[in-house]
Design an enzyme around this catalytic site. Structure first.
Site: not given
Ligand code: AMP
Ligand code: MG
Length: 471
Positions: A112, A178, A252-253
Site C-alpha cells: 500500500k 501487509r 473491493d475491500n
Molecule cells: P480504498 O478505498 O483504499 O480501498 O481504495 C479504493 C480505490 O482507490 C482502489 O482502487 C485504490 O487503489 C485507489 N486509491 C486509493 N488511494 C489512492 C492513491 N493515493 N493513489 C492511487 N490510487 C488510490
Molecule cells: Mg481497498
C-alpha cells in the site's frame, strides 16, 4: 542473512494468466527508513532472518524475493457505497509475493503506497505515514482480539511530502506491506462478470476454490459461495464482538477468505452505539457499526450475482441464505470467546449474548466496550476482581443481574489465563481514537516512536493473555 529454510515461495496468482493483473513498477522513493518490521509475522513465512538492509531492499525498493515473479497490480472492480465503479484496481499497491506459511496456508505480501500503477486514475499512488501507522494499529488490535485479519508486515518511511484533504498537509509518506490470506476480492469476480467473461469467472472460482476453500469439490460453484458466506459471517461476528467498525465495506475491500484487510478510517467503539460511523465521508452511516452484517450480506449478493454467469440462481440463493443463521451462530461463539466461557448449548448461549448486549446498551457511555470483557473474563472466576475493581459500582441493577445470571451458568474456559498480571491492572488495552491520535502526535511532533512501540508491545502481551485464537 537471506530467507530461512521455512520460506516457501509459491507465486500462484500468475496461474490465472495475464488478464487479471499488470506488471507494476515500484516508485523510486527518495528515502527508505525502516519504521516497523513484524518479525512475529515474518517468522511464519521464513522471512524473519532477513537483515534490515535486505528487508529494506525487498519491502522499500521491492527487489523481488527469491522465487517471485515481480510486482503485479491486480485488476478488480467493485461497488463503492453501492455505486458500481469499473475503474478500480490496485492504484497504489501491488501483489509483491506469495508463499506458504507454517500452517500451510497460501499468503500474499501486498503493498500500500508503493507508487502509481495503470489503475491509479488521478491518485498519486502513495500512502501517508499516518495511514501506515493506523493500519498497523488496527491490525494488531484485531489480532489481539482474535479477529481473522491481515497483518501489517512492514512499514518504511519514504521521505516524500504528500498533500491530502484529510490530514494536515504536507504530510509524511510511507510504504506498507501487509501479509494477507488472499487479495482476491468480491470485486475481482464482479469485473469478470461485468466483462461478460464466463471463462474468467469460472477460472477465478476454480483458482480461489482450490487454493482457499479446498474442501469444496471442483465445479461446485454454490459450494464455493457458501464457503465464502460462512467465512464472511464469521468475520462479521468477530468484528462485532471486538467493537470494530471497518469503515469502508465496499466490495473491493472484502476477500474470498473472510479475512479482513485494508484499514483506512476504521474506529473501535468507545461504548455501545449501533449507529457509530467511522468514515467521515460515510454521510448516510451505510457502514455504521451495527449495519456491518447488512453491508457484508449485500456485498455477498453482488458476488452471488457475478457467479450467476456460471451457476444456477437457486442454489446460489440458498448459499446466500446461509448468511443469517451462520452469522448468529458465529456471534454467539465470538461473545463466548470474548467472555472466556464455554458453550452450554444454543439457548443458554443466546441468553448470554442477549444479556451482554442489553448490558452494553443500558450502560451507555459510562460502560466502555473493552472493560466489560476484561472485568468479566471467565465469568464467575472474575467475580471478586470485577466487583472490587475500579468499575465495581457499574456492576449492579436488574440488567446486570440478568447478565450475571446468564454468564455464571457458563463454565470458565481455560481460567488459568486469569493468572496473568494483565488482569491485575485496572484497565484493559483499548484502541480508541484519542489514544491513536496521541500515538501519531508523538511521531509527527518529535519523531518519537516510543508510544507506538510501547502500545504494540502491550497489545502483543494482551493478545497472548487473551489467547482468543486458540478457541
Ligand atoms: P480504498 O478505498 O483504499 O480501498 O481504495 C479504493 C480505490 O482507490 C482502489 O482502487 C485504490 O487503489 C485507489 N486509491 C486509493 N488511494 C489512492 C492513491 N493515493 N493513489 C492511487 N490510487 C488510490
Ligand atoms: Mg481497498
Amino acid at each position: 542473512m537471506p530467507t530461512s529454510a521455512a520460506y516457501q515461495p509459491e507465486p500462484r496468482f500468475a496461474d490465472l494468466g495475464d488478464e487479471y493483473g499488470d506488471p507494476a513498477r515500484p516508485a523510486d522513493f527518495p528515502a527508505a527508513l525502516l519504521r516497523r518490521r513484524n518479525d512475529r509475522a515474518a517468522a511464519t513465512v521464513g522471512l524473519e532472518t532477513l537483515t534490515d538492509a535486505e528487508w529494506t531492499a525487498h519491502f522499500g525498493r521491492f527487489e523481488p524475493l527469491p522465487g517471485q515473479p515481480g510486482p503485479i497490480a491486480m485488476r478488480y472492480h467493485g461497488h463503492q457505497f453501492r455505486t458500481y465503479n469499473p475503474d478500480l484496481g490496485d492504484g497504489r499497491g501491488f501483489l509483491a509475493a506469495q508463499m506458504r506459511d507454517d500452517r500451510g496456508r497460501l499468503l500474499d505480501l501486498g503493498t500500500k503506497g508503493s507508487g502509481q500503477t495503470p489503475w491509479s486514475r488521478a491518485g498519486d499512488g502513495r500512502l501517508t505515514l499516518k495511514g501506515g501507522v493506523r493500519e498497523i494499529l488496527a491490525a494488531e488490535m484485531l489480532e489481539t482480539l482474535g479477529v481473522p485479519t491481515s497483518r501489517a508486515f512492514s512499514l518504511i518511511e519514504t521521505g516524500e511530502a504528500l498533500q491530502r484533504g484529510d490530514e494536515p498537509s504536507p504530510t509524511r509518506s510511507a510504504v506498507l506491506v501487509r501479509l494477507s490470506h488472499s487479495h482476491i476480492r468480491f470485486g475481482t469476480f464482479q469485473r469478470a462478470a461485468y466483462l461478460g467473461r464466463k471463462d474468467m469467472v469460472e477460472a477465478l472460482v476454480e483458482h480461489a476454490r482450490s487454493l482457499y476453500h479446498p474442501d469444496v469439490a471442483a465445479g461446485d460453484v454454490p459450494g464455493f459461495l457458501r464457503a465464502v458466506v460462512e467465512a464472511s459471517a464469521r468475520l462479521n461476528a468477530s468484528w462485532i464482538a471486538a467493537g470494530f467498525v471497518h469503515g469502508v465495506l465496499n466490495t473491493d475491500n472484502l476477500n474470498v477468505t473472510g479475512e479482513s484487510f485494508d484499514y483506512g478510517p476504521w474506529r473501535f467503539l468507545p461504548s455501545y452505539e449501533p449507529g457509530f460511523t467511522a468514515a467521515y465521508f460515510d454521510h448516510s452511516g451505510l457502514y455504521a457499526f451495527a449495519r456491518q452484517p447488512e453491508a457484508v450480506f449485500w456485498a455477498l449478493t453482488q458476488l452471488g450475482g457475478a457467479l450467476k454467469l456460471v451457476a444456477d440462481a437457486e442454489p446460489l440463493t440458498e448459499a446466500l441464505n446461509a448468511f443469517g443463521p451462520a452469522y448468529i451462530q458465529e456471534l454467539r461463539a465470538a461473545f463466548l470467546a470474548r467472555l472466556g466461557v464455554l458453550s452450554l448449548g444454543e439457548a443458554a448461549d443466546q441468553r448470554l449474548l442477549d444479556a451482554t448486549l442489553a448490558l452494553l446498551r443500558e450502560g451507555g457511555e459510562a460502560l466502555r466496550w473493552e472493560p466489560l470483557f476484561f472485568d468479566w473474563f471467565c465469568g464467575f472466576a472474575s467475580s471478586a476482581r470485577a466487583l472490587g475493581g475500579p468499575r465495581g459500582k457499574l456492576w449492579q441493577g436488574e440488567t446486570f443481574d440478568a447478565f450475571r445470571f446468564a454468564l455464571f451458568e457458563h463454565a470458565p474456559n481455560r481460567p488459568e489465563r486469569l493468572e496473568h498480571p494483565m488482569f491485575a491492572r485496572p484497565e484493559p488495552e483499548e484502541m480508541l481514537i484519542d489514544e491513536v491520535e496521541a500515538i501519531w502526535a508523538a511521531i509527527e511532533a518529535d519523531d518519537d516512536w516510543g508510544p507506538f512501540e510501547a502500545k504494540l508491545h502491550r497489545l502483543r502481551e494482551s493478545g497472548e493473555t487473551w489467547a482468543l485464537n486458540a478457541r
